[in-house]
Write an enzyme that holds these catalytic residues in place. Sequence first.
Site, PDB file in Angstrom:
ATOM      1  N   PRO A  73       0.815  -1.215   0.000  1.00  0.00           N
ATOM      2  CA  PRO A  73       0.000   0.000   0.000  1.00  0.00           C
ATOM      3  C   PRO A  73       0.852   1.270   0.000  1.00  0.00           C
ATOM      4  CG  PRO A  73      -0.774  -1.570   1.655  1.00  0.00           C
ATOM      5  CD  PRO A  73       0.563  -2.055   1.185  1.00  0.00           C
ATOM      6  N   GLU A  74       0.649   2.098  -0.994  1.00  0.00           N
ATOM      7  CA  GLU A  74       1.271   3.412  -1.045  1.00  0.00           C
ATOM      8  C   GLU A  74       0.158   4.423  -1.304  1.00  0.00           C
ATOM      9  OE1 GLU A  74       5.004   3.669  -3.093  1.00  0.00           O
ATOM     10  OE2 GLU A  74       5.511   1.591  -2.672  1.00  0.00           O
TER      11      GLU A  74
ATOM     12  N   LYS B 245      -0.829   8.280   3.069  1.00  0.00           N
ATOM     13  CA  LYS B 245      -1.116   6.867   3.296  1.00  0.00           C
ATOM     14  C   LYS B 245      -2.167   6.652   4.392  1.00  0.00           C
ATOM     15  CE  LYS B 245       3.607   5.512   2.041  1.00  0.00           C
ATOM     16  NZ  LYS B 245       4.798   4.746   2.463  1.00  0.00           N
TER      17      LYS B 245
END
Length: 249
Positions: free
Chosen positions: A2-3, A51
């Site tokens: 996840p970015e 994020k």
Amino acid sequence: MPEGDTVFHTAAVLSDALMGKTLTRCDIRVPRYAEVDLSGRRVDEVISRGKHLFIRVGSASIHSHLKMEGSWRIGRRPVDHRTRIILEAGPVRATGSDLGTLEVLKRGDDAAVVAHLGPDLLGDDWDPGVAAANLLTDPGRPLAAALLDQSVVAGIGNVYCNELCFVVGRLPQTPVGDLPDPERLVARAREMLWANRLRWNRCTTGDTRPGRRLWVYGRAGSPCRRCGSPVVSDRNAERIRFWCPVCQR
């Protein structure tokens, strides 16, 4: 991994499923918030900031950070030990699993959680001039370390960090003060995340075919897509770096 683009896309999916609907179930499986029940309240919005992800429900804001393995999913998926939160609005179910951070804040207090972040590559506050200036605050700092610092610019993780270093032809350990055009770098960062913000299969090369999507990340020992030299990798603390020893200086 996840970015910023993954979190943006996750927020968009959750927003489509939940926004404007009243929660019929709120099951938070974190001891500190186990007694919090937002059932009967309407989901006002779902937004991302770098994020970080916020689901705003009435006077509350559910704040989550996916960290390395976290995810939110829509649908009646199996619930197991990784499940941290279940939100339902009638037939719609949103499940958060393996979330690195999960907390319930007062709606007016959630901005403080992300006040330290630099300009968000996918946010309304995006400012390339500020991002470039932040990057050069410490001229001797290694490029990779600066890109991964969310107070410099919000949204870049290890995949984009490695890909950006390749695209601008610099090694991850290059001092940021040696960059000839930091504005170009932050512009490319924005272009990369913007192009991927609404898809799960991240692509930085422009070729979306399987196995062709990334320049160097995860490709140690494979030929560089530009010069054919083997891509090199090493580990710096918890991060794995990838680069082409010929194309990057």
